[in-house]
Design a protein around this motif. Sequence first.
Motif, PDB file in Angstrom:
ATOM      1  N   ARG A   1      22.180  69.185  46.551  1.00 47.87           N
ATOM      2  CA  ARG A   1      23.229  70.147  46.905  1.00 47.87           C
ATOM      3  C   ARG A   1      22.884  70.828  48.215  1.00 47.87           C
ATOM      4  O   ARG A   1      21.721  71.115  48.497  1.00 47.87           O
ATOM      5  CB  ARG A   1      23.381  71.210  45.815  1.00 47.87           C
ATOM      6  CG  ARG A   1      23.886  70.691  44.487  1.00 47.87           C
ATOM      7  CD  ARG A   1      23.984  71.818  43.466  1.00 47.87           C
ATOM      8  NE  ARG A   1      24.629  71.398  42.230  1.00 47.87           N
ATOM      9  CZ  ARG A   1      23.985  70.892  41.180  1.00 47.87           C
ATOM     10  NH1 ARG A   1      22.664  70.731  41.248  1.00 47.87           N
ATOM     11  NH2 ARG A   1      24.631  70.551  40.090  1.00 47.87           N
TER      12      ARG A   1
ATOM     13  N   GLU B   1      31.534  70.590  45.656  1.00 51.73           N
ATOM     14  CA  GLU B   1      31.302  71.128  44.313  1.00 51.73           C
ATOM     15  C   GLU B   1      31.805  72.554  44.176  1.00 51.73           C
ATOM     16  O   GLU B   1      32.366  72.928  43.143  1.00 51.73           O
ATOM     17  CB  GLU B   1      29.806  71.077  43.981  1.00 51.73           C
ATOM     18  CG  GLU B   1      29.493  71.558  42.582  1.00 51.73           C
ATOM     19  CD  GLU B   1      28.025  71.412  42.246  1.00 51.73           C
ATOM     20  OE1 GLU B   1      27.727  70.705  41.269  1.00 51.73           O
ATOM     21  OE2 GLU B   1      27.178  72.005  42.941  1.00 51.73           O
TER      22      GLU B   1
ATOM     23  N   ARG C   1      27.824  68.168  47.172  1.00 53.02           N
ATOM     24  CA  ARG C   1      26.878  67.563  46.236  1.00 53.02           C
ATOM     25  C   ARG C   1      26.839  66.047  46.408  1.00 53.02           C
ATOM     26  O   ARG C   1      27.873  65.400  46.543  1.00 53.02           O
ATOM     27  CB  ARG C   1      27.310  67.930  44.816  1.00 53.02           C
ATOM     28  CG  ARG C   1      26.636  67.161  43.706  1.00 53.02           C
ATOM     29  CD  ARG C   1      27.056  67.738  42.370  1.00 53.02           C
ATOM     30  NE  ARG C   1      26.674  66.866  41.258  1.00 53.02           N
ATOM     31  CZ  ARG C   1      26.662  67.243  39.994  1.00 53.02           C
ATOM     32  NH1 ARG C   1      27.010  68.475  39.686  1.00 53.02           N
ATOM     33  NH2 ARG C   1      26.316  66.388  39.046  1.00 53.02           N
TER      34      ARG C   1
END
Length: 299
Positions: free
Chosen positions: A21, A50, A58
Motif C-alpha cells: 500500500r 483502496e 494497493r
Amino acid sequence: MNHQHSGSFEMSESAVQIISRGKRETAEAAAQAIDADVALEGATYSILEEDEDAGIWRIDAYPVSRDEADRLLAVLSAFDLQTVVEDLMDADWIAMSLSGLPPVRAGRFFVYGAHDRGKVPEGTVNLRIEAGAAFGTGHHGTTVGCLEAFESVLAGEGTPQRVLDVGTGTGVLGIAAARTGSRTVIGTDIDSPSVRIAAENANINSADVTFVEDGDLSHPEVTGHAPYDLVFANILARPLIDLAKPINERLRPGGTAILSGLLRSQEDEVLAAWEPLGFRVEQIIHHDAWSALRLVKAD
C-alpha cells in the motif's frame, strides 16, 4: 518499505498473497517495475485505489513459487510502500477469490461466474467465464476497459467480421466478439493451459472461437485469416510495443486495435510504438491505474 514477515518466503501447501500500500504515484511506479522485470513476466498482480479519501493505492500479488515471491518482494522493497505477506489457506486461491466477486457489467456485456448463474439479467450479452489458471475473468480493469471499448466499436461501426484476440487468457474478449456476431474469431496465448481454458469457456458460451498457442502471431490459423477488422491485445506494455508491427501487418487499413494491460503511466511509451505505424487514438478508458486504448489504423 516494511516487510512484515519473518525470514525469506517459504512455499508450503498454503499459497500467499503479497499486499503493498502507498500513494498512487509510488504504487504505479512499483507496478511498472514489476512489468519491466523479465523474471516476473508471468507474475499475477492487480493495482487499484483502496482509499480515495486518504489517497491510498494497493498492489495485490499472487506468487506461485518461492523464487517469484522473493523477486516480487525485492522489487517492491525499492519503493516507499507498506508491504505484508499473508497466507492464503486455500491452495486454489483463484477459485477462492472469484467466489466472492460480483458479476461485471460493461456496455451490453454481463460477465459472471458459475456462482452467479441466478443473477443473469435479460437483454444483455451474458458471458459465463470460469478462470481456472488463466487470466481475464472480466473483473480486472483491463478486461472491463476492453469490453467498453468494444462496445464503442459495436455501437459506432457495427460488428467486425474478423477478430484476433492476442493473449486471450480465459477467452472472454474473443467470446464476446463471437457472441455479438463476428464470423471469424481467433484467440492466441503463449500459455497452453490458457488455450485449453479459453476453449472450455467458448464451449460453455456456445461461441465459435479457435484458440491456438502462439507468441509471435505466426501460427497458420492467425495468418490464414488475416487481415482482421479488429484486434484485441490485453497483455502488458512491453509485449504491446514488441507486437505493434506484427499486429499492424495482420490488421486491415481502417481496422481497430484495442490495447490494454498497460498502466496509465505507460500510455505514452506504448503510443510511441503505434502512432508512427499510422494509428490514431479514438478512445482512452481508465479503470483504477489501468488504461485501455482504442486505436484506428490509417486507411
